[in-house]
Design a protein around this motif. Structure first.
Motif, PDB file in Angstrom:
ATOM      1  N   CYS A  45      -7.911  42.232 -53.462  1.00  0.00           N
ATOM      2  CA  CYS A  45      -8.675  42.416 -52.222  1.00  0.00           C
ATOM      3  C   CYS A  45      -7.757  42.240 -51.017  1.00  0.00           C
ATOM      4  CB  CYS A  45      -9.837  41.425 -52.156  1.00  0.00           C
ATOM      5  SG  CYS A  45     -11.076  41.618 -53.457  1.00  0.00           S
ATOM      6  N   TYR A  46      -6.857  41.285 -51.112  1.00  0.00           N
ATOM      7  CA  TYR A  46      -5.850  41.088 -50.059  1.00  0.00           C
ATOM      8  C   TYR A  46      -4.960  42.312 -49.954  1.00  0.00           C
ATOM      9  CZ  TYR A  46      -1.550  39.073 -47.987  1.00  0.00           C
ATOM     10  OH  TYR A  46      -0.441  38.810 -47.224  1.00  0.00           O
ATOM     11  N   ALA A  47      -4.567  42.878 -51.090  1.00  0.00           N
ATOM     12  CA  ALA A  47      -3.718  44.070 -51.080  1.00  0.00           C
ATOM     13  C   ALA A  47      -4.397  45.234 -50.364  1.00  0.00           C
ATOM     14  CB  ALA A  47      -3.358  44.465 -52.514  1.00  0.00           C
ATOM     15  N   GLY A  48      -5.709  45.360 -50.550  1.00  0.00           N
ATOM     16  CA  GLY A  48      -6.433  46.475 -49.941  1.00  0.00           C
ATOM     17  C   GLY A  48      -7.052  46.177 -48.594  1.00  0.00           C
ATOM     18  N   ALA A  49      -6.847  44.962 -48.083  1.00  0.00           N
ATOM     19  CA  ALA A  49      -7.493  44.563 -46.826  1.00  0.00           C
ATOM     20  C   ALA A  49      -7.163  45.469 -45.646  1.00  0.00           C
ATOM     21  CB  ALA A  49      -7.150  43.109 -46.498  1.00  0.00           C
ATOM     22  N   PRO A  50      -5.910  45.919 -45.463  1.00  0.00           N
ATOM     23  CA  PRO A  50      -5.636  46.814 -44.325  1.00  0.00           C
ATOM     24  C   PRO A  50      -6.438  48.116 -44.397  1.00  0.00           C
ATOM     25  CG  PRO A  50      -3.592  45.893 -45.162  1.00  0.00           C
ATOM     26  CD  PRO A  50      -4.661  45.546 -46.157  1.00  0.00           C
ATOM     27  N   VAL A  51      -6.739  48.557 -45.603  1.00  0.00           N
ATOM     28  CA  VAL A  51      -7.513  49.794 -45.776  1.00  0.00           C
ATOM     29  C   VAL A  51      -8.942  49.587 -45.293  1.00  0.00           C
ATOM     30  CG1 VAL A  51      -8.284  51.539 -47.420  1.00  0.00           C
ATOM     31  CG2 VAL A  51      -6.069  50.403 -47.762  1.00  0.00           C
ATOM     32  N   ILE A  52      -9.559  48.492 -45.726  1.00  0.00           N
ATOM     33  CA  ILE A  52     -10.933  48.205 -45.296  1.00  0.00           C
ATOM     34  C   ILE A  52     -10.975  47.944 -43.802  1.00  0.00           C
ATOM     35  CG2 ILE A  52     -12.925  46.706 -45.608  1.00  0.00           C
ATOM     36  CD1 ILE A  52     -12.261  48.475 -48.012  1.00  0.00           C
ATOM     37  N   SER A  53      -9.995  47.255 -43.283  1.00  0.00           N
ATOM     38  CA  SER A  53      -9.954  46.995 -41.838  1.00  0.00           C
ATOM     39  C   SER A  53      -9.888  48.296 -41.054  1.00  0.00           C
ATOM     40  CB  SER A  53      -8.743  46.120 -41.494  1.00  0.00           C
ATOM     41  OG  SER A  53      -8.924  44.805 -41.970  1.00  0.00           O
ATOM     42  N   ALA A  54      -9.090  49.239 -41.522  1.00  0.00           N
ATOM     43  CA  ALA A  54      -8.981  50.533 -40.844  1.00  0.00           C
ATOM     44  C   ALA A  54     -10.326  51.257 -40.846  1.00  0.00           C
ATOM     45  CB  ALA A  54      -7.910  51.389 -41.516  1.00  0.00           C
ATOM     46  N   LEU A  55     -11.038  51.178 -41.949  1.00  0.00           N
ATOM     47  CA  LEU A  55     -12.344  51.818 -42.062  1.00  0.00           C
ATOM     48  C   LEU A  55     -13.342  51.176 -41.104  1.00  0.00           C
ATOM     49  CD1 LEU A  55     -13.883  53.969 -43.767  1.00  0.00           C
ATOM     50  CD2 LEU A  55     -14.525  52.100 -45.301  1.00  0.00           C
ATOM     51  N   VAL A  89     -14.187  46.532 -54.696  1.00  0.00           N
ATOM     52  CA  VAL A  89     -14.887  47.784 -54.943  1.00  0.00           C
ATOM     53  C   VAL A  89     -15.353  48.344 -53.609  1.00  0.00           C
ATOM     54  CG1 VAL A  89     -16.909  48.877 -55.964  1.00  0.00           C
ATOM     55  CG2 VAL A  89     -15.676  47.115 -57.242  1.00  0.00           C
ATOM     56  N   LEU A  90     -15.058  49.614 -53.366  1.00  0.00           N
ATOM     57  CA  LEU A  90     -15.565  50.310 -52.189  1.00  0.00           C
ATOM     58  C   LEU A  90     -16.380  51.504 -52.665  1.00  0.00           C
ATOM     59  CD1 LEU A  90     -15.653  50.599 -49.082  1.00  0.00           C
ATOM     60  CD2 LEU A  90     -13.665  52.120 -49.282  1.00  0.00           C
ATOM     61  N   ASN A 122     -16.873  55.981 -56.034  1.00  0.00           N
ATOM     62  CA  ASN A 122     -16.067  54.762 -56.102  1.00  0.00           C
ATOM     63  C   ASN A 122     -14.683  55.097 -55.549  1.00  0.00           C
ATOM     64  OD1 ASN A 122     -14.752  52.386 -56.727  1.00  0.00           O
ATOM     65  ND2 ASN A 122     -15.579  52.232 -58.789  1.00  0.00           N
ATOM     66  N   ILE A 123     -14.372  54.572 -54.370  1.00  0.00           N
ATOM     67  CA  ILE A 123     -13.133  54.913 -53.678  1.00  0.00           C
ATOM     68  C   ILE A 123     -12.005  53.973 -54.122  1.00  0.00           C
ATOM     69  CG2 ILE A 123     -12.029  55.220 -51.430  1.00  0.00           C
ATOM     70  CD1 ILE A 123     -14.400  57.122 -52.001  1.00  0.00           C
ATOM     71  N   ALA A 124     -10.902  54.531 -54.577  1.00  0.00           N
ATOM     72  CA  ALA A 124      -9.748  53.737 -55.015  1.00  0.00           C
ATOM     73  C   ALA A 124      -8.924  53.320 -53.798  1.00  0.00           C
ATOM     74  CB  ALA A 124      -8.892  54.545 -55.984  1.00  0.00           C
ATOM     75  N   LEU A 125      -8.928  52.033 -53.490  1.00  0.00           N
ATOM     76  CA  LEU A 125      -8.169  51.549 -52.334  1.00  0.00           C
ATOM     77  C   LEU A 125      -6.673  51.788 -52.516  1.00  0.00           C
ATOM     78  CD1 LEU A 125      -9.938  48.170 -51.488  1.00  0.00           C
ATOM     79  CD2 LEU A 125     -10.408  50.467 -50.613  1.00  0.00           C
TER      80      LEU A 125
END
Length: 202
Positions: A15-25, A173-174, A184-187
């Motif tokens: 989740c930490y690895a994908g955090a910049p992706v969710i933040s951008a969204l 999971v996004l 199901n979007i792959a971060l």
């Protein structure tokens, strides 16, 4: 515009690895519903000295390589190599519950701040005073973490319900809902270019 559901745990390394992706969204104005899982509940908590720290270090190295997110030496020394340190996300689940009603932008900002405290500053998962200081100083929230125990548990139960509904077993999971169809979007597709997640909004 599509709607998104994000299932996560603050102390999940991926989740930490994908955090910049969710933040951008979230920062792009997407409609995102956040659900903290409480993945590391107290009844299942293990200490790093049980061999857990060595195993996590291997997974962290892979996450860092793929995502570019920093896993500091301070974190490795203070957390992974501290035999009595417990992997438990009770306090961060409670913190998420305290800000949940303020929306995804605030909840994600808190998650990233607490992730920085862990993976960059090497702060213990059990440092309630530090987490409450962050909530007070940076998020104008002075409620004690313990006051959010019931809300955190309810949020975790709802997240588990959604995971069962979607047939999922792990986080992050996004889920994107567009025209009544779920995706199901792959971060990991956006690790090196998080801003491109916003193309899903078109």
């Amino acid at each position: 515009m599509p709607r998104f559901t994000y299932l996560y745990d603050t102390y999940c390394g991926w989740c930490y690895a994908g955090a910049p992706v969710i933040s951008a969204l979230v920062e792009a104005g997407a409609e995102v519903e956040m659900h903290h899982r409480w993945l590391f509940a107290p009844e299942h908590a293990q200490t790093m000295g049980s061999g857990l720290g060595r195993m996590i270090e291997q997974h962290d190295a892979r996450a860092e390589q793929l995502s570019g997110q920093p896993f500091s030496e301070t974190y490795r020394e203070n957390i992974l190599r501290a035999p009595e340190e417990r992997l438990e996300s009770t306090l961060t689940a409670q913190a998420a519950a305290l800000v949940h009603d303020q929306g995804a932008k605030v909840e994600m900002a808190l998650a990233r701040r607490l992730q920085k405290a862990r993976w960059e500053e090497g702060r213990s998962a059990q440092d309630a005073a530090y987490i409450e200081q962050i909530l007070s100083d940076e998020f104008d929230t002075s409620t004690a973490l313990s006051d959010a125990s019931d809300a955190a548990r309810a949020m975790a139960q709802e997240t588990e319900r959604l995971m069962h509904q979607y047939g999922l077993s792990g986080v992050p999971v996004l889920i994107m809902e567009r025209d009544e169809t779920l995706y199901n979007i792959a971060l990991s597709d956006y690790y090196n270019r998080p801003e491109e997640i916003t193309t899903l909004l078109r």
